[in-house]
Design an enzyme around this catalytic site. Structure first.
Site, mmCIF file in Angstrom:
data_model
loop_
_atom_site.group_PDB
_atom_site.id
_atom_site.type_symbol
_atom_site.label_atom_id
_atom_site.label_comp_id
_atom_site.label_asym_id
_atom_site.label_seq_id
_atom_site.Cartn_x
_atom_site.Cartn_y
_atom_site.Cartn_z
ATOM 1 N N GLU A 109 45.330 31.336 -36.180
ATOM 2 C CA GLU A 109 44.705 31.349 -37.538
ATOM 3 C C GLU A 109 43.252 30.792 -37.426
ATOM 4 O OE1 GLU A 109 47.362 29.571 -40.626
ATOM 5 O OE2 GLU A 109 48.684 29.320 -39.012
ATOM 6 N N LYS B 275 40.264 28.590 -38.654
ATOM 7 C CA LYS B 275 40.249 27.003 -38.827
ATOM 8 C C LYS B 275 39.109 27.146 -40.045
ATOM 9 C CE LYS B 275 39.885 22.255 -37.441
ATOM 10 N NZ LYS B 275 38.915 21.928 -38.307
ATOM 11 N N ASP C 194 36.333 25.892 -42.664
ATOM 12 C CA ASP C 194 35.859 24.557 -42.674
ATOM 13 C C ASP C 194 35.540 24.090 -44.167
ATOM 14 O OD1 ASP C 194 34.203 22.411 -41.876
ATOM 15 O OD2 ASP C 194 32.303 23.543 -41.690
ATOM 16 N N TYR D 217 48.078 27.745 -45.983
ATOM 17 C CA TYR D 217 48.102 27.900 -44.504
ATOM 18 C C TYR D 217 49.682 27.319 -44.169
ATOM 19 C CZ TYR D 217 46.217 22.814 -44.242
ATOM 20 O OH TYR D 217 45.794 21.697 -44.448
ATOM 21 N N LYS E 86 38.127 24.166 -30.756
ATOM 22 C CA LYS E 86 37.042 23.843 -31.440
ATOM 23 C C LYS E 86 35.519 24.798 -30.628
ATOM 24 C CE LYS E 86 36.711 21.445 -34.348
ATOM 25 N NZ LYS E 86 36.496 20.186 -34.561
ATOM 26 N N CYS F 240 19.466 -10.252 -30.320
ATOM 27 C CA CYS F 240 20.065 -9.220 -31.440
ATOM 28 C C CYS F 240 18.829 -8.934 -32.498
ATOM 29 C CB CYS F 240 21.099 -10.216 -32.066
ATOM 30 S SG CYS F 240 21.979 -9.247 -33.765
ATOM 31 N N CYS G 254 19.877 -11.026 -35.868
ATOM 32 C CA CYS G 254 19.868 -12.528 -35.974
ATOM 33 C C CYS G 254 19.193 -13.297 -35.003
ATOM 34 C CB CYS G 254 21.559 -12.999 -36.235
ATOM 35 S SG CYS G 254 22.221 -12.751 -34.793
ATOM 36 N N CYS H 163 26.290 -8.972 -29.764
ATOM 37 C CA CYS H 163 25.830 -10.175 -30.423
ATOM 38 C C CYS H 163 27.226 -11.093 -30.740
ATOM 39 C CB CYS H 163 25.194 -9.934 -31.506
ATOM 40 S SG CYS H 163 24.863 -11.470 -32.558
ATOM 41 N N CYS I 38 26.074 -13.720 -37.723
ATOM 42 C CA CYS I 38 25.209 -12.544 -37.739
ATOM 43 C C CYS I 38 25.273 -11.718 -38.970
ATOM 44 C CB CYS I 38 25.367 -11.762 -36.643
ATOM 45 S SG CYS I 38 24.344 -10.254 -36.481
#
Length: 673
Positions: free
Chosen positions: A113, A115, A117, A222, A310, A404, A407, A422, A427
């Site tokens: 079938e 697919k 979207d 479906y 896909k 980081c 922070c 980090c 943070c």
């Protein structure tokens, strides 16, 4: 017109309008003009105004959209709406076919079938009447969008017969409707939708059904969620049955006798993709026999009897303008490519993850490069490679920082990991990301607390940790940008509702390292309260199936932290539930049931119980249901058309029951308990 005559005329108009609607939206063969259809709708509307008792839930007049909703109510799916596993090439498809054939030990036919979207939905009918529609949500819990779905004219409000069923389908926006909608939005100086899928999802989640009614949405159905009692034993027959009941199914589906036939068909369908009047993002392959589907069963996330192929991702070139760094809730530093805007697979892409420093070095990515970009699985943008031949010499080498970006704490690379991290628990970036995770759909599921609102609350100093969410006041929220009285009240209601969540949602929301949603459910079932979990030992955790040593260490370390202990006390004092509310996990030593401590396998098609129901009832009596037969299996329940698992059980001389024996034993256990 007297009441009797009005009733007769209204009934005749129902039949006429439903027939014309079916011809137009399902068969694409209209037999009357739009003007004639509108005239009949107006006639029926006037009759219903004069005699309100004639306005029924399945009246064609109900498709224009009712009053504005306050919010969407939650809906628990009777059968989970699982996602599909993916295949990306011919070899993936052949591997899928090999696994299927090994499991069922016989010939297999497939249904192929398109697919679509769009947005997955469930449609419930009782005695032929459409009573509820819901979004997929997290697969277990969705949102009630019944009023919006009534505006989708290809969804029948009443079926051809008085059957009760739950159908599953994909709501989508045709390409022509999408183009018209975006033209209108541009005229109104509104932001256009990025693609038809976003437009469909945005339309179906409008609180005003009248807006959804104007969006010209469509649907392809479906599957049927539960086929019990219909006598149908093949997926292809279920689709034919849905058609006869008045549903719109996709005509491009085909039956295939082999995986080679499937692969050839996929090549043909891929060529047709651009010419279709709607978007597709792949092809779905399903085992046709429902008995074989039962035999194959499910993983935690997806059915083993279906796979989504896909399409190869579309690749485009663009300029990499900069590299930004973000800090995740676990402290991982992720570089992100900032791109010159480019259209990829239907949307405009400006950012793409670069994952980590090693990937940047491996692909020799520099700021200013011309790069090839694609969307992995048509969803997540990523940089494929660099067009080195287009370099001018002005490109800049990127170097990861030592501190980081949020922070300034020194970054570390934990042994065995690629990522820089980090490790500062204070943070601000980590705290904000942790808050976003806590309110997310699979965690505490607090509607209205999206990333923007959480960021605003955090930056305004209104929340410092998750406990602060439960201290928010109406006055504080009303001061925020874009927060009116209605949205504020809805948000406070959602926060209050989240206090009642079962323990597994809280455990997942707390963001304990290595603990995903499935592990959180296992822990909640095993320990039942957060106090019990806090007192557990590493040895006890490792002894639990699905809990490995790394996860067990992370759990014990987390609960030994005094700050965590204080946070949990705060949440409890604020009324947040910290106990498990689902079906209790019965321990063998606590049960005198025949099933207690036994490992049981279900195979073949069950007629009297659904597979989930059988599993839940066995586990409620202390049994353990697994998916494969081995020497440690104590009992096999063989339904109709049981295949290789039954043969293996017989070879291993494992006890085998039919479904009647199982139901009889379960009923006896229930009566004696």
């Amino acid at each position: 017109m007297d009441k009797q005559s009005a009733q007769e005329r209204a009934h005749a108009l129902h039949e006429l309008l439903n027939t014309y609607n079916y011809e137009y939206y399902i068969l694409d063969q209209p037999s009357v003009s739009d003007a004639e259809y509108d005239r009949l709708i107006q006639e029926l509307s006037k009759l219903e105004e004069e005699y309100p008792e004639l306005k029924t839930p399945d009246s064609p007049t109900q498709r224009v959209g009712g009053g504005v909703l306050e919010s969407f109510q939650k809906v628990e799916h009777r059968t989970p709406m699982l996602s599909l596993g993916n295949a990306f090439n011919d070899q993936d498809l052949r591997d899928f076919d090999r696994r299927v054939r090994q499991a069922v030990g016989g010939d297999v036919q497939y249904v192929v079938e398109l697919k679509i979207d769009g947005l997955a939905v469930s449609l419930r009918y009782e005695n032929g009447l459409f009573i509820q529609g819901a979004t997929r949500g997290d697969g277990t819990t969705g949102e009630d969008i019944t009023e919006n779905l009534k505006t989708v004219r290809s969804i029948p409000l009443r079926l051809k017969t008085d059957v009760s069923l739950e159908a599953r389908g994909e709501v989508f926006m045709p390409k022509a409707s999408f183009e018209r909608l975006n033209e209108l939005r541009l005229q109104l100086e509104e932001e256009p939708f990025a693609n038809p899928r976003n437009a469909a999802a945005g339309s179906i989640r409008q609180l005003d059904p009248k807006i959804a009614a104007k969006r010209n949405l469509d649907i392809f159905v479906y599957s049927i969620a539960d086929l019990g009692g219909t006598g149908i034993d093949r997926h292809s027959e279920a689709l034919d049955f849905l058609e006869k009941e008045g549903f719109k199914t996709n005509k491009e589906r085909r039956k295939c006798e082999s995986i080679d036939e499937v692969i050839t068909l996929i090549e043909n369908l891929q060529e047709k993709r651009a010419s279709l009047p709607y978007d597709i993002d792949g092809i779905v392959i399903k085992v046709d026999s429902l008995a074989q589907q039962d035999e194959l069963g499910f993983t935690a996330k997806s059915p083993r009897w279906a796979v989504a192929y896909k399409f190869p991702a579309e690749e485009v070139t663009t300029k990499l303008l900069d590299i930004e760094l973000s800090v995740g809730r676990t402290g991982v530093i992720t570089p992100t490519a900032i791109l010159e805007p480019v259209r990829v697979a239907g949307t405009t892409v400006q950012r793409a993850s670069l994952h980590n420093e090693d990937l940047i070095r491996e692909k020799d990515i520099k700021i200013g490069d011309t790069v090839v970009v694609k969307k992995a699985g048509d969803i997540i943008p990523e940089v494929v490679n660099v067009l080195v031949e287009q370099r001018t010499g002005e490109e800049q080498t990127f170097t990861m920082p030592t501190n980081c970006p949020a922070c300034e704490s020194e970054l570390v690379r934990i042994e065995g990991e690629v990522a820089l991290r980090c490790i500062n628990p204070q943070c601000p970036a980590q705290i904000q990301e942790g808050l976003i995770h806590f309110v997310s759909r699979n965690a505490m599921n607090i509607d209205g607390l999206g990333e923007r609102v959480v960021a605003q609350l955090f930056q305004e100093g209104l929340i410092k940790d998750v406990a602060d969410l439960y201290r928010l006041t109406r006055e504080q929220l009303l001061e925020l940008e874009r927060m009116g009285e209605k949205s504020t009240d809805n948000l406070l209601h959602a926060i209050e509702q989240s206090k009642e969540n079962s323990l597994e949602r809280l455990l997942f929301g707390l963001g304990i390292r290595h603990v995903g949603a499935k592990a959180a459910k296992t822990l909640a079932q095993q320990y039942e309260t957060i106090e019990n979990l806090q007192q557990t030992t590493l040895e006890e955790l490792v002894a639990i199936n699905e809990i490995g040593e790394k996860m067990a260490d992370a759990i014990t370390t987390y609960f030994q932290n005094p700050d965590v202990q204080h946070l949990i006390s705060e949440l409890q004092s604020l009324g947040v539930n910290t106990a498990y509310k689902g079906p209790k996990l019965v321990k063998p030593e606590d049960s005198d049931s025949y099933f207690a401590g036994k490992t049981i396998v279900l195979t073949g098609k069950l007629e009297q119980l659904s597979r989930n129901e059988a599993k839940e009832r066995i586990e409620a009596l202390g049994g353990k249901v697994t998916g494969s037969v081995s020497k440690s299996t104590d009992l096999v329940i063989a339904g109709e058309a049981a295949g290789s698992k039954l043969k293996k059980a017989e070879d291993l001389k494992i006890e085998v029951w039919d479904e009647n024996r199982l139901v009889e034993e379960l009923d006896n256990e229930s009566q004696s308990s």
